[in-house]
Structures are given as structure tokens and as C-alpha cells.
Design a protein around this motif. Sequence first.
Motif, PDB file in Angstrom:
ATOM      1  N   HIS A  54      11.269 -31.337 -13.020  1.00  0.00           N
ATOM      2  CA  HIS A  54      12.099 -30.423 -13.809  1.00  0.00           C
ATOM      3  C   HIS A  54      13.488 -30.253 -13.232  1.00  0.00           C
ATOM      4  O   HIS A  54      13.743 -30.615 -12.088  1.00  0.00           O
ATOM      5  N   CYS A  55      14.352 -29.672 -14.058  1.00  0.00           N
ATOM      6  CA  CYS A  55      15.670 -29.296 -13.560  1.00  0.00           C
ATOM      7  C   CYS A  55      15.508 -28.030 -12.733  1.00  0.00           C
ATOM      8  O   CYS A  55      14.900 -27.068 -13.182  1.00  0.00           O
ATOM      9  N   HIS A  56      16.075 -28.035 -11.524  1.00  0.00           N
ATOM     10  CA  HIS A  56      15.936 -26.862 -10.649  1.00  0.00           C
ATOM     11  C   HIS A  56      17.017 -25.817 -10.913  1.00  0.00           C
ATOM     12  O   HIS A  56      17.142 -24.840 -10.182  1.00  0.00           O
ATOM     13  N   MET A  57      17.821 -26.032 -11.935  1.00  0.00           N
ATOM     14  CA  MET A  57      18.669 -24.943 -12.403  1.00  0.00           C
ATOM     15  C   MET A  57      17.714 -24.116 -13.256  1.00  0.00           C
ATOM     16  O   MET A  57      17.259 -24.555 -14.322  1.00  0.00           O
ATOM     17  N   LEU A  58      17.358 -22.964 -12.737  1.00  0.00           N
ATOM     18  CA  LEU A  58      16.147 -22.291 -13.213  1.00  0.00           C
ATOM     19  C   LEU A  58      16.242 -21.831 -14.659  1.00  0.00           C
ATOM     20  O   LEU A  58      15.231 -21.753 -15.353  1.00  0.00           O
ATOM     21  N   GLU A  59      17.459 -21.568 -15.126  1.00  0.00           N
ATOM     22  CA  GLU A  59      17.615 -21.209 -16.539  1.00  0.00           C
ATOM     23  C   GLU A  59      17.372 -22.430 -17.424  1.00  0.00           C
ATOM     24  O   GLU A  59      16.906 -22.303 -18.548  1.00  0.00           O
ATOM     25  N   HIS A  60      17.690 -23.607 -16.900  1.00  0.00           N
ATOM     26  CA  HIS A  60      17.419 -24.824 -17.672  1.00  0.00           C
ATOM     27  C   HIS A  60      15.923 -25.097 -17.744  1.00  0.00           C
ATOM     28  O   HIS A  60      15.412 -25.508 -18.785  1.00  0.00           O
ATOM     29  N   THR A  61      15.225 -24.874 -16.630  1.00  0.00           N
ATOM     30  CA  THR A  61      13.763 -25.029 -16.661  1.00  0.00           C
ATOM     31  C   THR A  61      13.201 -24.094 -17.727  1.00  0.00           C
ATOM     32  O   THR A  61      12.390 -24.490 -18.565  1.00  0.00           O
ATOM     33  N   ALA A  62      13.642 -22.839 -17.656  1.00  0.00           N
ATOM     34  CA  ALA A  62      13.129 -21.825 -18.580  1.00  0.00           C
ATOM     35  C   ALA A  62      13.427 -22.217 -20.023  1.00  0.00           C
ATOM     36  O   ALA A  62      12.637 -21.942 -20.930  1.00  0.00           O
ATOM     37  N   ALA A  63      14.558 -22.865 -20.227  1.00  0.00           N
ATOM     38  CA  ALA A  63      15.001 -23.191 -21.581  1.00  0.00           C
ATOM     39  C   ALA A  63      14.575 -24.597 -22.004  1.00  0.00           C
ATOM     40  O   ALA A  63      15.182 -25.185 -22.888  1.00  0.00           O
ATOM     41  N   GLY A  64      13.549 -25.124 -21.348  1.00  0.00           N
ATOM     42  CA  GLY A  64      12.924 -26.336 -21.885  1.00  0.00           C
ATOM     43  C   GLY A  64      12.913 -27.561 -21.008  1.00  0.00           C
ATOM     44  O   GLY A  64      12.208 -28.524 -21.310  1.00  0.00           O
ATOM     45  N   MET A  65      13.693 -27.570 -19.909  1.00  0.00           N
ATOM     46  CA  MET A  65      13.882 -28.798 -19.161  1.00  0.00           C
ATOM     47  C   MET A  65      12.811 -29.047 -18.111  1.00  0.00           C
ATOM     48  O   MET A  65      13.077 -28.999 -16.911  1.00  0.00           O
ATOM     49  N   LEU A  66      11.608 -29.322 -18.578  1.00  0.00           N
ATOM     50  CA  LEU A  66      10.541 -29.636 -17.624  1.00  0.00           C
ATOM     51  C   LEU A  66       9.514 -30.567 -18.241  1.00  0.00           C
ATOM     52  O   LEU A  66       9.270 -30.541 -19.436  1.00  0.00           O
ATOM     53  N   THR A  67       8.979 -31.417 -17.385  1.00  0.00           N
ATOM     54  CA  THR A  67       7.896 -32.288 -17.793  1.00  0.00           C
ATOM     55  C   THR A  67       6.991 -32.468 -16.589  1.00  0.00           C
ATOM     56  O   THR A  67       7.143 -31.748 -15.595  1.00  0.00           O
ATOM     57  N   TRP A  68       6.050 -33.384 -16.653  1.00  0.00           N
ATOM     58  CA  TRP A  68       5.161 -33.587 -15.516  1.00  0.00           C
ATOM     59  C   TRP A  68       4.659 -35.012 -15.497  1.00  0.00           C
ATOM     60  O   TRP A  68       4.794 -35.750 -16.470  1.00  0.00           O
ATOM     61  N   ILE A  69       4.191 -35.418 -14.343  1.00  0.00           N
ATOM     62  CA  ILE A  69       3.614 -36.749 -14.227  1.00  0.00           C
ATOM     63  C   ILE A  69       2.193 -36.608 -13.691  1.00  0.00           C
ATOM     64  O   ILE A  69       1.851 -35.602 -13.055  1.00  0.00           O
TER      65      ILE A  69
END
Length: 457
Positions: free
Chosen positions: A439-454
Motif C-alpha cells: 500500500h501507499c504509506h501516505m496514510l490518507e491515500h491508504t484510507a482513500a483506496g490505495m491498498l492491495t495485497w499479495i
Amino acid sequence: MKLTRRTLLATSAAATLLPRSVFAQTALTLTAVEGSQHIAPEGYPDTNIWGYEGGVPGPTIRAKQGETVVREFVNKLPQGSSVHWHGVRIDNAMDGVVGLTQDAVASGQSMRYDFVAPDAGTYWYHPHNRTWEQMARGLYGPLIIEETTPPDVDQDEVFLIDDWRLTQEAAIDESFEQAMDWSHGGRIGNWVTANGKAPFDHPVKLNERIRLRLINVANSRIFELGIEGLEGVSVALDGQPLDKPMAVDRISLAPAQRMDLIVDVTAQEGQQGALVLRGGDQDYQLVRFPVAGMARPARMAPPAPLPANPVPVLGDLQSARRFDLLMEGGAMGQMRQAMVDGEMRDARSLASDGQFWALNGVAGLPEAPLLVAERGETIIVRIINDTAFAHAMHLHGFHFRTLGADGSQGPLRDTVLVERTETVEIAFVADNPGDWLFHCHMLEHTAAGMLTWIEVT
Ligand code: C2O
Ligand code: CU
């Protein structure tokens, strides 16, 4: 016989391997709780924070490389939380990611974290639930894993650099969920501290050798730092030793990134060195190093590289499987629609739910992983930033190398800054089974959708 810590020690000479539960009884606690601390400039009141043991930063957890770290996490906050051990190549069950590897530890509950730290270096811990709020309130602390034979230094100091958004009364500004922040560069504050304090003095001696461990714990701000009256090299990034120490000139740390420096005090008696924040009209001193006395008549010989950690070497890159990760969205972006929970939605409807960013067309944690790797496989991910903002991409559980267009390999990292419109290729060995957040570690970006997983099988 009921084993207490005392009987355990008394009988240890005769003891064979003891069951884990015996050690568990002696686990130290790590309590997340509200506290109050002076963070703001002089003249302002104290700030109510959330902190581990009630303080910012939380206690420095130190262990030797290869040792087991055990902490009973106690949640005394008014909302669920967890602990993520950032950068540690950890047992997946201990990774602390609410919604992927565990449920939130509810208010009033506790959870035991118990893991081996395989790599020496500078790591840190923080919650992984409502992280954008909990970290903005002060929840984070350093995790230092010591080399078996640490480098020869006189002082070993950790500085966690944070960016606070405070009100005029020095309270934490509670506007955690502003669309403006979430769709732009994240929550940027109005007060920068090292170790949760207004600029402070840290006394040193001429020619003293200091290991400086710098950690960017800000929600979203990228720090440009510098040192004055101190000369030396950077020896590690994101915990992992550099093959060759590098001269320090510009220290750029994206959220979650770390840099270890080994520096000598070159400022003269009566003068002072400093750790400074750059990028403003004027350098701003976060920590002052007044020089009093002399450690030795001359500087020590340049430091040797730190011993490498047992990170697996990349396999053949020609035959490695490749995956793309397309970043889209945000203000001034082109994103028209994205999937959320299996449903295609247009940008306006996404925005009304605080979702502004997408990875490979999906906003929020997708049902299916970005990729499924076989254990031990070398994987290449090409990260394509089709947005108007930089993003600090963090992969849990692994350190990766960036791949240059010319085939060169960058240093091992766990977080890489991908500049606006830039494409960055990373490669890593998927040697650790489990579900790992990316994920993006800019935490507002994580909160606003920028995360996935492997997934590693
Ligand atoms: Cu610092 Cu998902 O982590
Ligand atoms: Cu981002």
C-alpha cells in the motif's frame, strides 16, 4: 511446579527447552493509551495524544538480531487497534494488519505478539487500524534490532520525525477525514518534531561518533533533512545495510522510510551541530547538538559497511514473473471509475465514500490478491504512477530492490517513493508465506483506496 520468572532463572542452568507458555508469562506489555505531552512550541499548552505507554514516541524496543520479541499489546484506546512491526520480515500471523491478518484488538482487550527479528537494523511499530487517525494522534515507536557485533560508536540515537496538525490551542486537529487531504497529498501538518518534542539540545563531544537512526513517522509528509557540524556516511536504508556506505548530502525520507547514518562531530567546542529540516526558506533545526568537550583528538577511521542481513538474493530476473500495478486517481487525475467490493462505480460516487484512488482499477482492499507467488519465487512488480502525486509504496513482509532501466539494482528497501507520472520496477524473493499488504504509506491515500495485497503460498 509453577514457574515464575525467578524460578525460571534459578533453574535455567539445569533446564532443557521450556514450553513457550513459560516465557509468555513474563511477556512485557505494550499499552496504547491516551496521554498528555508537550509537543508544541514553548508557550503553548500540552497536547492530548494517544501513545504507547502514554507517550510519543512509544518506548524504544531493542532486541538482538535473531532474538524473539514478545509484547502483550494492551488496548486502552476508545477504538480497536493492532500493532504492525514495520519492515520486519515477520511471521505473517504477527504482521498486525486488521482486515487481512487479524481482527482489531477491541478497546479493553489485549493480544500477544511474539516474533523473531531476523534482520538487524532500524524498524518501527505502529497500529494498522484507522492508521491515519491513530498515527496522527501519536501512536508509533522505534524497534531497534542490534547487530550481533554492532559498529563502534559512542552514541546510538533514534530520531522519529513527525508532522503534526495542531490547533491554535495545541490540540490534535481532529479533521482526520477531509476529502481535500485524502484526494491530494494527504494530511500535512503545521508543526514538525523529532521524538515528539519542540527543538531540543542533545549534547555531544568533538570527534564523537554517533549512529543516527532517522525514521519518518509522518502521515504523509516527505522530509528533506540535513546535518550540520556532523560528517559521515549513510550505512542503511529501511533497516537494511548498504553494500557501500554513501556520503550524506541530501536526506530525503518518504513516509515510513528510515536512514541510518554514522557521523562524527566536527563542530568545534562551543559551537553546535544540528539535524535540520530543509525545504523552507530557511533550514529549521529539529535537534541541536551543542559541543562540550572532546571525545578523542582526531576523527576515527571511516566506518566499515554494516554486516549484511540474511535477505535472500534475487533469482534470475529474465525468467521472473512480472506484474503491473497501475496507480490512478486523486485530484487532477484521470480516473473515471473503479471497482469497490466487486461493483463498478463512477468517480463521483467513489468520492462520496471517501475513495479517491485505485490500484489496477480497484479502490480499497480487493477480494483477490494482486498476485499469488510460489514460495521462493522471484517476482517483479512494475509500479506505474498515473497520478499527479508522489506515493510511498510499502510492501509488508519483504525487502525489495528497485531495478534500473540499465539492469542495475538499487539498495534493499521496504518503502519506495514513486514520483508523479514515474514508473518504478521492484523485485523481491517471495520467501515468506502468507497474505501481505502492499500500500501507499501516505496514510490518507491508504484510507482513500490505495491498498492491495499479495499472497505467497
Ligand atoms: Cu508501516 Cu502497512 O505499514
Ligand atoms: Cu499515496
